[in-house]
Design a protein around this motif. Structure first.
Motif: not given
Length: 268
Positions: A165, A201, A204-209, A245
């Motif tokens: 990810t 991380r 923020n666990k989202q992909s495309n970071q 962020w």
């Protein structure tokens, strides 16, 4: 306490492209800069210090090695130049500022992307070997650091992403340094065995970071990104993370800044 880390691909060029104007809007307490590519004395000579900050920088024997530095609004108790590794210290890859309740370090790994098998020096070492040697030495330093009572934030461009990810699908298919199995295994040991915390991380666990869009991978802000820029924490301050962020709207480098807020009082 707000901490920013950014790899600038040359500080003078980044300033020309608006780095200081961007920084003036961030209200950051500490700013860690990697890859400044100049002599440390030139930072002051060329007035490359944003208003309201003190500057502490280390350079390498060669400008192309990168060099790292710290801008801070608060006078540190001490500055440590290097981490007692001869090769890394000659290349200007580590600087640390000690404050009252926390230390903040700035770290730059060598890059081997696109030059993995290129030979350097007289010992038949490849560029990838050179990077691996640095990572081994820095890993030993982290082992010692994580045993200390003092708390640390390491702002580091490690030139390596951790999980799938953290890298666009292009990297899953190519045999590029920055996402090789043994490089990712080094990060497994850092986080899973040593207990170091990946601050971004953690919240923020989202992909495309992503934080880097290298030319070698034909990268752009739409694809081919990879997250190689970290704020690494000792476990004792994990619960102080408030927000974080990646500002991928910036254009003063092919890296994006990582901004993290901590519930830590930096002053004395």
């Amino acid at each position: 306490m707000r901490v920013v880390t950014i790899s600038v691909n040359g500080l003078a060029q980044a300033v020309e492209k608006g780095f200081f104007e961007w920084l003036a809007r961030q209200d950051a307490d500490v700013v860690c800069v990697q890859d400044h590519r100049m002599r440390a004395y030139e930072i002051e000579d060329f007035n490359l210090i944003p208003e309201g900050y003190e500057a502490y920088f280390i350079d390498g024997e060669r400008n192309e090695d990168g060099g790292v530095g710290i801008y801070t609004r608060h006078f540190p108790k001490a500055i440590m130049y290097g981490f007692a590794n001869e090769q890394a210290d000659r290349e200007g890859r580590f600087i640390q500022a000690d404050f009252d309740k926390v230390s903040v370090a700035c770290v730059l790994s060598p890059s081997a992307l696109g030059r993995e098998e290129e030979l350097i020096g007289e010992d038949d070492l490849t560029v990838l070997d050179h990077k691996d040697d640095f990572m081994e030495a820095f890993g030993l330093h982290m082992q010692k650091t994580l045993r200390k009572r003092r708390q640390f934030i390491f702002c580091a461009n490690l030139q390596t992403a951790h999980h799938v990810t953290d890298a666009s699908p292009l990297y899953h298919k190519l045999d590029f340094s920055g996402f090789l199995p043994h490089e990712r295994a080094w990060l497994d040991r850092l986080f899973d065995e040593m207990g170091c915390v990946d601050a971004f991380r953690d919240i923020n666990k989202q992909s495309n970071q992503y934080t880097w869009w290298p030319e070698q991978a034909e990268g752009s802000r739409k694809n081919a990104g990879i997250r190689v820029d970290y704020q690494l924490l000792t476990p004792g301050i994990r619960k102080t993370i408030q927000d974080g962020w990646i500002d991928d709207s910036t254009r003063f480098s092919d890296h994006a800044p990582v901004i993290m807020d901590y519930d830590i009082e930096i002053g004395f």
